[in-house]
Design a protein around this motif. Structure first.
Motif, PDB file in Angstrom:
ATOM      1  N   UNK A   1       8.381  -5.441   7.498  1.00 49.99           N
ATOM      2  CA  UNK A   1       9.323  -4.399   7.098  1.00 49.99           C
ATOM      3  C   UNK A   1       8.627  -3.109   6.691  1.00 49.99           C
ATOM      4  N   UNK A   2       7.454  -2.881   7.233  1.00 51.33           N
ATOM      5  CA  UNK A   2       6.712  -1.649   6.964  1.00 51.33           C
ATOM      6  C   UNK A   2       7.233  -0.551   7.873  1.00 51.33           C
ATOM      7  N   UNK A   3       7.666   0.552   7.284  1.00 50.44           N
ATOM      8  CA  UNK A   3       8.325   1.587   8.088  1.00 50.44           C
ATOM      9  C   UNK A   3       7.364   2.377   8.963  1.00 50.44           C
ATOM     10  N   UNK A   4       6.067   2.139   8.822  1.00 54.04           N
ATOM     11  CA  UNK A   4       5.107   2.802   9.699  1.00 54.04           C
ATOM     12  C   UNK A   4       4.865   2.023  10.989  1.00 54.04           C
ATOM     13  N   UNK A   5       5.420   0.842  11.087  1.00 56.75           N
ATOM     14  CA  UNK A   5       5.264   0.034  12.290  1.00 56.75           C
ATOM     15  C   UNK A   5       6.319   0.420  13.323  1.00 56.75           C
TER      16      UNK A   5
ATOM     17  N   UNK B   1       0.832  -1.188   0.000  1.00 56.16           N
ATOM     18  CA  UNK B   1       0.000   0.000   0.000  1.00 56.16           C
ATOM     19  C   UNK B   1       0.874   1.248   0.000  1.00 56.16           C
ATOM     20  N   UNK B   2       0.526   2.289  -0.793  1.00 54.30           N
ATOM     21  CA  UNK B   2       1.360   3.494  -0.853  1.00 54.30           C
ATOM     22  C   UNK B   2       1.676   4.029   0.538  1.00 54.30           C
ATOM     23  N   UNK B   3       2.934   4.489   0.699  1.00 54.55           N
ATOM     24  CA  UNK B   3       3.402   5.095   1.934  1.00 54.55           C
ATOM     25  C   UNK B   3       3.468   4.130   3.101  1.00 54.55           C
TER      26      UNK B   3
ATOM     27  N   UNK C   1       5.428   0.994   2.763  1.00 52.48           N
ATOM     28  CA  UNK C   1       6.404  -0.078   2.582  1.00 52.48           C
ATOM     29  C   UNK C   1       7.843   0.374   2.473  1.00 52.48           C
ATOM     30  N   UNK C   2       8.138   1.654   2.641  1.00 50.54           N
ATOM     31  CA  UNK C   2       9.528   2.078   2.525  1.00 50.54           C
ATOM     32  C   UNK C   2      10.330   1.517   3.684  1.00 50.54           C
ATOM     33  N   UNK C   3      11.473   0.870   3.420  1.00 45.10           N
ATOM     34  CA  UNK C   3      12.242   0.237   4.485  1.00 45.10           C
ATOM     35  C   UNK C   3      13.032   1.235   5.306  1.00 45.10           C
ATOM     36  N   UNK C   4      13.334   0.856   6.561  1.00 41.73           N
ATOM     37  CA  UNK C   4      14.233   1.667   7.340  1.00 41.73           C
ATOM     38  C   UNK C   4      15.495   0.867   7.615  1.00 41.73           C
TER      39      UNK C   4
ATOM     40  N   UNK D   1       0.291  -2.918  16.915  1.00 41.70           N
ATOM     41  CA  UNK D   1       0.564  -2.008  15.794  1.00 41.70           C
ATOM     42  C   UNK D   1       0.215  -2.571  14.412  1.00 41.70           C
ATOM     43  N   UNK D   2       0.572  -3.828  14.083  1.00 42.30           N
ATOM     44  CA  UNK D   2       0.252  -4.323  12.729  1.00 42.30           C
ATOM     45  C   UNK D   2      -1.245  -4.312  12.435  1.00 42.30           C
ATOM     46  N   UNK D   3      -2.065  -4.699  13.409  1.00 40.58           N
ATOM     47  CA  UNK D   3      -3.509  -4.722  13.187  1.00 40.58           C
ATOM     48  C   UNK D   3      -4.103  -3.314  13.193  1.00 40.58           C
ATOM     49  N   UNK D   4      -3.587  -2.444  14.033  1.00 41.77           N
ATOM     50  CA  UNK D   4      -4.068  -1.059  14.036  1.00 41.77           C
ATOM     51  C   UNK D   4      -3.769  -0.375  12.704  1.00 41.77           C
ATOM     52  N   UNK D   5      -2.573  -0.614  12.166  1.00 42.92           N
ATOM     53  CA  UNK D   5      -2.213  -0.011  10.885  1.00 42.92           C
ATOM     54  C   UNK D   5      -3.060  -0.583   9.757  1.00 42.92           C
ATOM     55  N   UNK D   6      -3.294  -1.888   9.775  1.00 38.71           N
ATOM     56  CA  UNK D   6      -4.112  -2.510   8.733  1.00 38.71           C
ATOM     57  C   UNK D   6      -5.529  -1.952   8.757  1.00 38.71           C
TER      58      UNK D   6
END
Length: 352
Positions: A261-265, A129-131, A133-136, A273-278
């Motif tokens: 590897x989602x940089x928003x997590x 999804x846009x914004x 998946x950018x890695x850190x 966090x993973x379920x809240x972001x989804x």
């Protein structure tokens, strides 16, 4: 047997152990890590289930620097997919003595073609999804040098396939062909002969056991029953592994697929966090979602998010997950029916 009916707006799925079964390949990969670092495999496997590889590898390989951990995660996830594919590609190889393998060519085509096909299945994972998946610096990512050279897993598959084609297994040639020797043993190991023998042993063991990824009971019917845009996947696997597993069983990743590897997590499971972001990416509050999970850490993450949690006994015995807070526990997804109600909500009917 009793039944329970309830309603929700959308569904959040864990992946491995919930939608797919790659536990044999995952445990084989962690066993190899355990042996490489001198730990007991059972201990490492128990400690890592349901958590992100980046968190596990940081724990068990604390010497890794921030700029090294991303590549280490990638290598580890490639090894899972290698274990998952090795039997299908190389299971016909039979050790016939030191330095040789007697092997017929696979009837389905040349081993080189088969290896090329499987290797490509891990190289074309789509963007998320846009914004999101950018890695850190501490996640799985590709660098320019990684793009220029074939991955460790791809090279290993190709070399084994070539060995099958020629009916020759030359340890020295194989070891020299693999540049990333540290992915098999520590490069500080002075005994080159021992390195080749370990490389030889784990490849042959991988090919001897069928650890293929499989889709779990009821999963396809459940996914097909949910309207488009009303479900997401939130997994502790990074993109290489998650998309590789789903592709192998014919699951098309939904537009909202949250990988480790989602940089928003900020944190992985058991944090919510993973379920809240989804849920956020789908446009719903998590309290209006249903979470399907199999592991204790994932169940706790779902409960912490505020969602209704359905635990499936597909990777753990019921006794191992009963105390984790799930609202419902079922044997597998065949025990759950979903349909869209007249008011647009999703209606769930559970056999308990």
């Amino acid at each position: 047997m009793s039944t329970q009916i309830f309603y929700a707006d959308t569904v959040l799925f864990d992946m491995d152990g919930t939608l797919t079964d790659s536990i044999a390949a995952v445990e084989a990969a962690w066993s190899k890590v355990a042996k490489d670092i001198g730990q007991e495999p059972d201990y490492v496997i128990a400690a890592t289930h349901g958590r992100r590889a980046v968190d596990n590898l940081s724990q068990f390989k604390p010497h890794l620097k921030d700029h090294e951990i991303g590549r280490e995660v990638e290598r580890f996830e490639e090894s899972i997919l290698y274990f998952a594919d090795a039997h299908d590609l190389h299971g016909h190889l039979v050790p016939a003595g030191r330095g040789t393998i007697e092997s017929p060519i696979s009837a389905s085509g040349s081993p080189l073609e088969a290896a090329s096909s499987v290797a490509s299945s891990t190289a074309d994972t789509p963007d998320l999804t846009p914004d999101t998946s950018a890695p850190d610096s501490r996640t799985s990512s590709f660098t320019a040098s990684d793009v220029r050279r074939a991955s460790f897993g791809s090279r290993l598959r190709n070399m084994l396939s070539l060995a099958a084609h020629l009916r020759v297994y030359d340890e020295e040639d194989l070891a020299e062909a693999i540049e990333d020797e540290e992915a098999v043993l520590d490069t500080s190991e002075p005994n080159q002969k021992a390195r080749k023998h370990v490389l030889d042993a784990w490849q042959l063991e991988a090919a001897s056991v069928d650890r293929s990824v499989r889709i779990l009971p009821g999963v396809r019917k459940m996914i097909d029953s949910i309207p488009a845009g009303r479900y997401a996947i939130a997994t502790s696997g990074a993109k290489t592994y998650a998309y590789g597993c789903m592709k192998r069983v014919g699951i098309k990743p939904p537009p909202v697929t949250i990988t480790a590897d989602n940089n928003r997590l900020k944190a992985g499971k058991p944090a919510p966090d993973p379920f809240l972001l989804a849920a956020e990416c789908l446009g719903y509050d998590a309290s209006r979602c249903v979470v399907f999970e199999d592991s204790p850490s994932g169940i706790r993450a779902g409960v912490a998010s505020g969602a209704t949690v359905i635990a499936v006994c597909t990777s753990h015995e019921r006794s191992k997950i009963e105390g984790c807070g799930a609202h419902y526990i079922v044997d597998n997804m065949e025990k759950v029916k979903c349909e869209e109600d007249e008011d647009g909500r999703l209606k769930f009917n559970l056999e308990l």
